[in-house]
Design a protein around this motif. Structure first.
Motif, PDB file in Angstrom:
ATOM      1  N   PHE A  77      78.534  14.889  49.901  1.00 11.37           N
ATOM      2  CA  PHE A  77      77.638  15.938  49.439  1.00 11.37           C
ATOM      3  C   PHE A  77      76.453  15.274  48.770  1.00 11.37           C
ATOM      4  O   PHE A  77      76.617  14.344  47.983  1.00 11.37           O
ATOM      5  CB  PHE A  77      78.344  16.867  48.443  1.00 11.37           C
ATOM      6  CG  PHE A  77      77.425  17.877  47.815  1.00 11.37           C
ATOM      7  CD1 PHE A  77      77.160  19.080  48.458  1.00 11.37           C
ATOM      8  CD2 PHE A  77      76.801  17.621  46.610  1.00 11.37           C
ATOM      9  CE1 PHE A  77      76.290  19.997  47.902  1.00 11.37           C
ATOM     10  CE2 PHE A  77      75.931  18.538  46.036  1.00 11.37           C
ATOM     11  CZ  PHE A  77      75.684  19.735  46.680  1.00 11.37           C
ATOM     12  N   ALA A  78      75.248  15.767  49.073  1.00 17.53           N
ATOM     13  CA  ALA A  78      74.023  15.272  48.436  1.00 17.53           C
ATOM     14  C   ALA A  78      73.345  16.428  47.718  1.00 17.53           C
ATOM     15  O   ALA A  78      73.063  17.476  48.321  1.00 17.53           O
ATOM     16  CB  ALA A  78      73.079  14.668  49.477  1.00 17.53           C
ATOM     17  N   THR A 111      80.988  22.255  40.144  1.00 15.21           N
ATOM     18  CA  THR A 111      80.486  21.073  39.434  1.00 15.21           C
ATOM     19  C   THR A 111      79.049  21.319  39.003  1.00 15.21           C
ATOM     20  O   THR A 111      78.269  21.868  39.794  1.00 15.21           O
ATOM     21  CB  THR A 111      80.518  19.843  40.360  1.00 15.21           C
ATOM     22  OG1 THR A 111      81.857  19.616  40.785  1.00 15.21           O
ATOM     23  CG2 THR A 111      79.997  18.599  39.653  1.00 15.21           C
ATOM     24  N   PRO A 112      78.649  20.943  37.796  1.00 14.04           N
ATOM     25  CA  PRO A 112      77.242  21.069  37.416  1.00 14.04           C
ATOM     26  C   PRO A 112      76.345  20.314  38.399  1.00 14.04           C
ATOM     27  O   PRO A 112      76.569  19.137  38.677  1.00 14.04           O
ATOM     28  CB  PRO A 112      77.191  20.449  36.021  1.00 14.04           C
ATOM     29  CG  PRO A 112      78.580  20.605  35.487  1.00 14.04           C
ATOM     30  CD  PRO A 112      79.473  20.430  36.679  1.00 14.04           C
ATOM     31  N   MET A 113      75.347  20.997  38.914  1.00 15.17           N
ATOM     32  CA  MET A 113      74.449  20.359  39.870  1.00 15.17           C
ATOM     33  C   MET A 113      73.614  19.258  39.223  1.00 15.17           C
ATOM     34  O   MET A 113      73.129  18.354  39.905  1.00 15.17           O
ATOM     35  CB  MET A 113      73.527  21.399  40.499  1.00 15.17           C
ATOM     36  CG  MET A 113      74.224  22.356  41.450  1.00 15.17           C
ATOM     37  SD  MET A 113      74.880  21.541  42.935  1.00 15.17           S
ATOM     38  CE  MET A 113      76.618  21.383  42.496  1.00 15.17           C
ATOM     39  N   SER A 114      73.467  19.314  37.890  1.00 17.02           N
ATOM     40  CA  SER A 114      72.734  18.249  37.197  1.00 17.02           C
ATOM     41  C   SER A 114      73.430  16.906  37.359  1.00 17.02           C
ATOM     42  O   SER A 114      72.779  15.853  37.324  1.00 17.02           O
ATOM     43  CB  SER A 114      72.596  18.588  35.713  1.00 17.02           C
ATOM     44  OG  SER A 114      73.875  18.854  35.143  1.00 17.02           O
ATOM     45  N   GLU A 115      74.748  16.910  37.549  1.00 18.49           N
ATOM     46  CA  GLU A 115      75.496  15.668  37.734  1.00 18.49           C
ATOM     47  C   GLU A 115      75.357  15.108  39.149  1.00 18.49           C
ATOM     48  O   GLU A 115      75.769  13.969  39.412  1.00 18.49           O
ATOM     49  CB  GLU A 115      76.974  15.896  37.424  1.00 18.49           C
ATOM     50  CG  GLU A 115      77.248  16.291  35.976  1.00 18.49           C
ATOM     51  CD  GLU A 115      78.725  16.508  35.700  1.00 18.49           C
ATOM     52  OE1 GLU A 115      79.551  16.242  36.608  1.00 18.49           O
ATOM     53  OE2 GLU A 115      79.054  16.947  34.582  1.00 18.49           O
ATOM     54  N   LEU A 116      74.789  15.917  40.066  1.00 22.22           N
ATOM     55  CA  LEU A 116      74.695  15.513  41.461  1.00 22.22           C
ATOM     56  C   LEU A 116      73.252  15.374  41.934  1.00 22.22           C
ATOM     57  O   LEU A 116      73.020  15.058  43.100  1.00 22.22           O
ATOM     58  CB  LEU A 116      75.424  16.536  42.343  1.00 22.22           C
ATOM     59  CG  LEU A 116      76.900  16.751  42.003  1.00 22.22           C
ATOM     60  CD1 LEU A 116      77.479  17.894  42.823  1.00 22.22           C
ATOM     61  CD2 LEU A 116      77.704  15.482  42.238  1.00 22.22           C
ATOM     62  N   ALA A 117      72.280  15.596  41.050  1.00 15.34           N
ATOM     63  CA  ALA A 117      70.881  15.468  41.439  1.00 15.34           C
ATOM     64  C   ALA A 117      70.567  14.018  41.780  1.00 15.34           C
ATOM     65  O   ALA A 117      71.002  13.090  41.080  1.00 15.34           O
ATOM     66  CB  ALA A 117      69.974  15.941  40.306  1.00 15.34           C
ATOM     67  N   ASN A 118      69.839  13.817  42.866  1.00 13.22           N
ATOM     68  CA  ASN A 118      69.449  12.487  43.331  1.00 13.22           C
ATOM     69  C   ASN A 118      70.650  11.595  43.643  1.00 13.22           C
ATOM     70  O   ASN A 118      70.561  10.369  43.557  1.00 13.22           O
ATOM     71  CB  ASN A 118      68.529  11.789  42.314  1.00 13.22           C
ATOM     72  CG  ASN A 118      67.154  12.408  42.280  1.00 13.22           C
ATOM     73  OD1 ASN A 118      66.493  12.547  43.313  1.00 13.22           O
ATOM     74  ND2 ASN A 118      66.711  12.800  41.090  1.00 13.22           N
ATOM     75  N   GLU A 205      71.372  22.594  34.980  1.00 10.66           N
ATOM     76  CA  GLU A 205      72.827  22.565  35.142  1.00 10.66           C
ATOM     77  C   GLU A 205      73.252  23.193  36.469  1.00 10.66           C
ATOM     78  O   GLU A 205      74.130  22.675  37.167  1.00 10.66           O
ATOM     79  CB  GLU A 205      73.491  23.318  33.990  1.00 10.66           C
ATOM     80  CG  GLU A 205      74.996  23.495  34.158  1.00 10.66           C
ATOM     81  CD  GLU A 205      75.579  24.573  33.259  1.00 10.66           C
ATOM     82  OE1 GLU A 205      76.752  24.476  32.926  1.00 10.66           O
ATOM     83  OE2 GLU A 205      74.847  25.525  32.918  1.00 10.66           O
ATOM     84  N   GLN A 206      72.630  24.297  36.846  1.00 12.28           N
ATOM     85  CA  GLN A 206      73.111  25.078  37.981  1.00 12.28           C
ATOM     86  C   GLN A 206      72.331  24.827  39.273  1.00 12.28           C
ATOM     87  O   GLN A 206      72.848  25.113  40.355  1.00 12.28           O
ATOM     88  CB  GLN A 206      73.076  26.560  37.617  1.00 12.28           C
ATOM     89  CG  GLN A 206      74.022  26.875  36.466  1.00 12.28           C
ATOM     90  CD  GLN A 206      73.956  28.306  35.975  1.00 12.28           C
ATOM     91  OE1 GLN A 206      73.578  29.214  36.717  1.00 12.28           O
ATOM     92  NE2 GLN A 206      74.315  28.513  34.718  1.00 12.28           N
ATOM     93  N   VAL A 207      71.124  24.281  39.179  1.00 12.83           N
ATOM     94  CA  VAL A 207      70.327  23.969  40.363  1.00 12.83           C
ATOM     95  C   VAL A 207      70.293  22.470  40.628  1.00 12.83           C
ATOM     96  O   VAL A 207      70.361  22.025  41.771  1.00 12.83           O
ATOM     97  CB  VAL A 207      68.897  24.537  40.224  1.00 12.83           C
ATOM     98  CG1 VAL A 207      68.006  24.072  41.372  1.00 12.83           C
ATOM     99  CG2 VAL A 207      68.931  26.063  40.168  1.00 12.83           C
ATOM    100  N   GLY A 208      70.193  21.699  39.572  1.00 10.76           N
ATOM    101  CA  GLY A 208      70.176  20.244  39.718  1.00 10.76           C
ATOM    102  C   GLY A 208      68.950  19.602  39.122  1.00 10.76           C
ATOM    103  O   GLY A 208      69.042  18.588  38.434  1.00 10.76           O
ATOM    104  N   LEU A 209      67.789  20.179  39.369  1.00 10.05           N
ATOM    105  CA  LEU A 209      66.531  19.683  38.845  1.00 10.05           C
ATOM    106  C   LEU A 209      65.949  20.709  37.880  1.00 10.05           C
ATOM    107  O   LEU A 209      66.197  21.911  38.022  1.00 10.05           O
ATOM    108  CB  LEU A 209      65.531  19.426  39.978  1.00 10.05           C
ATOM    109  CG  LEU A 209      65.950  18.424  41.059  1.00 10.05           C
ATOM    110  CD1 LEU A 209      64.923  18.415  42.182  1.00 10.05           C
ATOM    111  CD2 LEU A 209      66.131  17.035  40.480  1.00 10.05           C
ATOM    112  N   PRO A 210      65.139  20.295  36.912  1.00  5.91           N
ATOM    113  CA  PRO A 210      64.501  21.264  36.020  1.00  5.91           C
ATOM    114  C   PRO A 210      63.533  22.167  36.791  1.00  5.91           C
ATOM    115  O   PRO A 210      63.090  21.821  37.893  1.00  5.91           O
ATOM    116  CB  PRO A 210      63.744  20.375  35.023  1.00  5.91           C
ATOM    117  CG  PRO A 210      64.345  19.017  35.161  1.00  5.91           C
ATOM    118  CD  PRO A 210      64.821  18.901  36.567  1.00  5.91           C
ATOM    119  N   PRO A 211      63.169  23.321  36.225  1.00  7.80           N
ATOM    120  CA  PRO A 211      62.273  24.236  36.942  1.00  7.80           C
ATOM    121  C   PRO A 211      60.954  23.604  37.369  1.00  7.80           C
ATOM    122  O   PRO A 211      60.490  23.827  38.494  1.00  7.80           O
ATOM    123  CB  PRO A 211      62.042  25.367  35.931  1.00  7.80           C
ATOM    124  CG  PRO A 211      63.227  25.332  35.040  1.00  7.80           C
ATOM    125  CD  PRO A 211      63.631  23.896  34.946  1.00  7.80           C
TER     126      PRO A 211
END
Length: 276
Positions: A77-78, A111-118, A205-211
């Motif tokens: 997953f990316a 899983t929090p998307m912030s932990e999977l960003a990039n 947290e829920q999207v991955g990147l800040p707005p």
């Protein structure tokens, strides 16, 4: 499964399926693929509004995420990313790709998307033993419709237990995507009624990147669509996507794609742009 391309560079076949209606807010389609090439293939990856799940039924992929060394994956997953990467496949590939909206991935993965960003992460690390068994179960299924039905059952089970996005985050995401990134964060704050800091934290947290970074990715995604839709018009594209000028667009393409607009379009099969 239908052929997409058969030439001296190899063969590429695809099968598409519609997910269960309960999954469609997060996932438009299942994309099954089978690829056979005379040599390994390397492809640039670009930031977009989607996260990607690869369920691999063939040899592993070598993937490079922004700012990271290449890593070999089977199923993975990316998350969302704000830079360029690449993947290299072997001469033969077979699997299913799912392009997920980030809020859908947040629910399905839990899983929090912030932990999977990039980042790209092995799918079993996120979903456990069931994900480790999934490629073999899909490979053994009698055809693509049966594989897509199996995926429906697997993902619906995840949907029942996963967290729901906050309505405020969902609304901010809706506004950003509808405007293709051309919404100031102050407008999002006013719409959802949260402080800027709280919105940024929950959205990340829920999207991955800040707005603000998500808006940048959405503008870039739109610019790529316009540049590749017809004869390239960089000045018109810059204006349509909210960049200050063509020079600003050029800098954003370099930052997010790792190359000039001319180089990017060349890799995507478009003619060179005179003077750039």
């Amino acid at each position: 499964m239908r052929p997409v391309r058969i030439d001296d560079q190899g063969e590429w076949w695809m099968a598409h399926g519609r997910p269960h209606p309960a999954l469609r807010p997060f996932l438009d389609a299942y994309h099954g693929y089978w690829e056979k090439r005379p040599a390994p293939n390397r492809k640039r990856t670009l930031p977009s509004r989607r996260t990607v799940m690869i369920i691999n039924m063939g040899p592993p992929l070598d993937m490079e995420m922004p700012g990271a060394a290449p890593r070999r994956f089977s199923s993975c997953f990316a998350g969302m990313y704000d830079g360029h990467g690449s993947y290299q496949s072997t001469a033969a590939q077979r699997g299913i790709q799912l392009d997920l909206a980030p809020l859908g991935a947040y629910t399905l993965l839990g899983t929090p998307m912030s932990e999977l960003a990039n980042l790209a992460v092995p799918l079993p690390d996120l979903l456990g033993g069931a994900a480790a068994e999934l490629p073999d179960r899909l490979a053994a299924a009698p055809g693509w419709p049966a594989r897509f039905d199996l995926l429906d059952r697997f993902l619906l089970g995840r949907l029942e237990v996963g967290p729901s996005p906050a309505p405020e985050v969902a609304r901010a995401w809706e506004l950003l995507t509808a405007a293709r990134g051309r919404v100031p964060v102050t407008d999002l704050v006013a719409e959802v009624g949260w402080s800027r800091r709280h919105l940024t934290q929950r959205f990340k947290e829920q999207v991955g990147l800040p707005p603000k970074v998500t808006a940048r990715v959405l503008r870039f995604e739109r610019a790529v669509e316009l540049m590749t839709a017809g004869p390239p018009d960089l000045a018109g594209t810059a204006h349509a996507c909210g960049y200050f000028d063509q020079a600003h667009l050029n800098r954003e393409v370099r930052a997010l794609a790792g190359c000039t607009p001319t180089e990017l379009l060349a890799t995507m099969g478009h003619r060179p742009i005179a003077g750039h």
